[in-house]
Design an enzyme around this catalytic site. Structure first.
Site, PDB file in Angstrom:
ATOM      1  CG  ASP A   1      38.303  31.596  70.214  1.00 30.96           C
ATOM      2  OD1 ASP A   1      37.938  30.476  69.807  1.00 30.96           O
ATOM      3  OD2 ASP A   1      37.987  32.661  69.646  1.00 30.96           O
TER       4      ASP A   1
ATOM      5  NE  ARG B   1      15.034  37.414  78.621  1.00 32.96           N
ATOM      6  CZ  ARG B   1      14.582  37.581  79.874  1.00 32.96           C
ATOM      7  NH1 ARG B   1      15.280  37.152  80.909  1.00 32.96           N
ATOM      8  NH2 ARG B   1      13.442  38.195  80.091  1.00 32.96           N
TER       9      ARG B   1
ATOM     10  CE  LYS C   1      33.540  30.887  62.319  1.00 33.25           C
ATOM     11  NZ  LYS C   1      34.427  31.599  63.212  1.00 33.25           N
TER      12      LYS C   1
ATOM     13  CE1 TYR D   1      36.497  35.856  63.283  1.00 35.63           C
ATOM     14  CE2 TYR D   1      35.512  36.848  65.228  1.00 35.63           C
ATOM     15  CZ  TYR D   1      35.425  36.467  63.913  1.00 35.63           C
ATOM     16  OH  TYR D   1      34.267  36.691  63.217  1.00 35.63           O
TER      17      TYR D   1
HETATM   18  C1  LIG Z   1      34.407  32.804  63.899  1.00 33.90           C
HETATM   19  C2  LIG Z   1      35.213  32.960  65.112  1.00 33.90           C
HETATM   20  C3  LIG Z   1      34.719  33.666  66.222  1.00 33.90           C
HETATM   21  C4  LIG Z   1      33.395  34.378  66.199  1.00 33.90           C
HETATM   22  O1  LIG Z   1      32.322  33.485  66.090  1.00 33.90           O
HETATM   23  P1  LIG Z   1      30.911  33.865  65.430  1.00 33.90           P
HETATM   24  O2  LIG Z   1      30.145  32.604  65.579  1.00 33.90           O
HETATM   25  O3  LIG Z   1      31.189  34.265  64.024  1.00 33.90           O
HETATM   26  O4  LIG Z   1      30.354  35.006  66.213  1.00 33.90           O
HETATM   27  C5  LIG Z   1      35.510  33.719  67.353  1.00 33.90           C
HETATM   28  N1  LIG Z   1      36.726  33.131  67.399  1.00 33.90           N
HETATM   29  C6  LIG Z   1      37.224  32.452  66.353  1.00 33.90           C
HETATM   30  C7  LIG Z   1      38.569  31.829  66.461  1.00 33.90           C
HETATM   31  C8  LIG Z   1      36.492  32.351  65.177  1.00 33.90           C
HETATM   32  O5  LIG Z   1      37.016  31.689  64.141  1.00 33.90           O
END
Ligand SMILES: *Cc1c(COP(=O)(O)O)cnc(C)c1O
Length: 417
Positions: free
Chosen positions: A183, A58, A208, A111
């Site tokens: 982000d 963990r 992504k 997002y």
């Molecule tokens: C997809 C995304 C998230 C969330 O990520 P997950 O891996 O789907 O939980 C957060 N911020 C942005 C800009 C995203 O494109």
């Protein structure tokens, strides 16, 4: 016994770091690629004395460490935690650093999951959220107050591709003793490194571009070393404590796949950027497309800031069609380009945010227009991508006439913008 080998450091080029950081040959067998250490626990020689610092999975595993080292060296961070989704990375930031009464400033284009997370899970614990147009530094300056704990920047943003000046946001956040979290999912460390611009925290959905092959859900939270982030020690301390208690860590296999994906991140980003620029320019010439949004176009309001803080404009192109019917017909008619949520994989994907990724924020202050389409431009041959868009746009002409009496908007709450 040991032979000299290359020790990557942040002074090596980013392609070299992408291949080598945290990817040393495995010590026991010499396997050039690290094996997947699929275990929940690690043998101790005497109580508390571990072989390599791992005790229970963990809190840490070898594959997670490899990935975290690579992420640190790419981003120029001193701390990285690889977690099981981008959303978990956000949870770590909010849970570790917020208290009741604290305010989070969010960009107007964010997002949908980030907005939903704060709204559904943190507001009831007394957290206040404010949505502000962060492309306007004066609006941020006006919104910041004594209760602001975190300024949350998403740039380029999902799905509107807003560009926010990170250095300016850091300056304003720090002047109020607030933290700046970025982000940076759409940019990856190859195109943008927010810590170097003064951010305190960077968050990625590694689902992504960073993993890049649409086969893992993962995320990362990174922090700097205190040179530009005055509260780095406190931030890292809180994050470490929270993560060890909660167990959001990414699994060994998902960490291994993501580390493998990173090896090609710089070459993939180059291909994504080139294809996206070509697609954006091609779409601008089509009459059915009312607006093309891509930071690499001089028409984009954030083009100059993007040129300053990014080394490429990314692989996502957004557009507004002239009607909502056309948007729905277009996404239904692409063939090579797959209609699916997510983005950043090697394959092109198309998304209708109002009914898919951003449905959860319909009717809210961050809702997305039904005429809006998000296109994640893959690394296929660009002529094939353009040919698919051409045939799909041509196909919308017939659909529009057939659907003339039916407005999809009437069936749903009106969406903004
Ligand atoms: C997809 C995304 C998230 C969330 O990520 P997950 O891996 O789907 O939980 C957060 N911020 C942005 C800009 C995203 O494109």
């Amino acid at each position: 016994m040991s032979s000299p080998r290359f020790e990557p450091t942040t002074t090596a080029g980013i392609s070299t770091r992408s291949v080598h950081s945290g990817a040393m040959p495995e010590a026991h067998t010499g396997s050039v690629v690290a094996p997947i250490f699929q275990t929940s626990t690690f043998m101790m020689d005497t109580p508390g004395q571990t072989r390599a610092g791992f005790d229970y999975a963990r809190t840490g595993t070898p594959n997670r460490s490899d990935l975290e080292q690579a992420l640190c060296e790419l981003e120029g961070a001193s701390f990285a935690a690889a977690v099981n989704s981008g959303t978990s990375a956000e949870v770590a930031v909010f849970s570790a650093l917020l208290r009741p009464g604290d305010e989070v400033i969010l960009p107007r284009d964010v997002y949908g999951g980030t907005f939903r997370l704060l709204q559904n899970e943190y507001v009831r614990w007394g957290v206040v959220i404010r949505t502000v147009d962060l492309t306007d530094a004066a609006a941020l300056a006006a919104a910041i107050n004594d209760n602001t704990a975190i300024v949350w920047v998403e740039t380029p943003s999902n799905p509107g591709l807003d560009i926010i000046d990170i250095a300016e946001a850091a300056r304003l956040a720090h002047s109020a003793n607030a933290l700046l979290a970025v982000d940076s999912t759409f940019a990856t460390p190859v195109l943008q490194r927010p810590l170097e611009l003064g951010a305190d925290i960077v968050v990625h959905s590694t689902t992504k571009f960073i993993n890049g092959h649409s086969d893992v859900i993962g995320g990362a939270v990174l922090a700097g070393d205190g040179t530009s982030c005055p509260r780095a020690a406190e931030v890292v301390d809180r994050l470490e404590s929270h993560l060890a208690s909660v167990g959001l860590g990414i699994s060994p296999f998902d960490a291994w796949l993501t580390r493998r994906g990173i090896k090609t991140l710089p070459v993939r980003m180059k291909a994504h950027c080139a294809n996206a620029q070509a697609v954006a320019e091609w779409l601008e010439a089509r009459d059915e497309v009312a607006e093309v949004i891509y930071p690499g176009l001089p028409s984009h309001p954030g083009h100059e800031v993007a040129k300053r803080q990014m080394s490429g404009f990314g692989g996502v192109v957004s557009l507004r069609t002239d009607t909502e019917e056309r948007a729905l017909a277009l996404v239904a008619n692409t063939k090579l380009i797959t209609l699916a949520e997510s983005l950043g994989g090697v394959e092109s994907l198309i998304d209708h945010p109002a009914t898919m990724t951003h449905l959860s924020v319909a009717g809210s202050e961050v809702s997305v227009s039904g005429r809006f389409i998000r296109l994640s431009v893959g690394i296929e041959d660009v002529d094939d991508i353009l040919a698919d868009l051409a045939q799909a746009l041509d196909a919308t002409a017939a659909v529009e006439i057939a659907d003339n009496h039916h407005s999809p908007s009437a069936a749903r709450p009106l969406l903004i913008g």
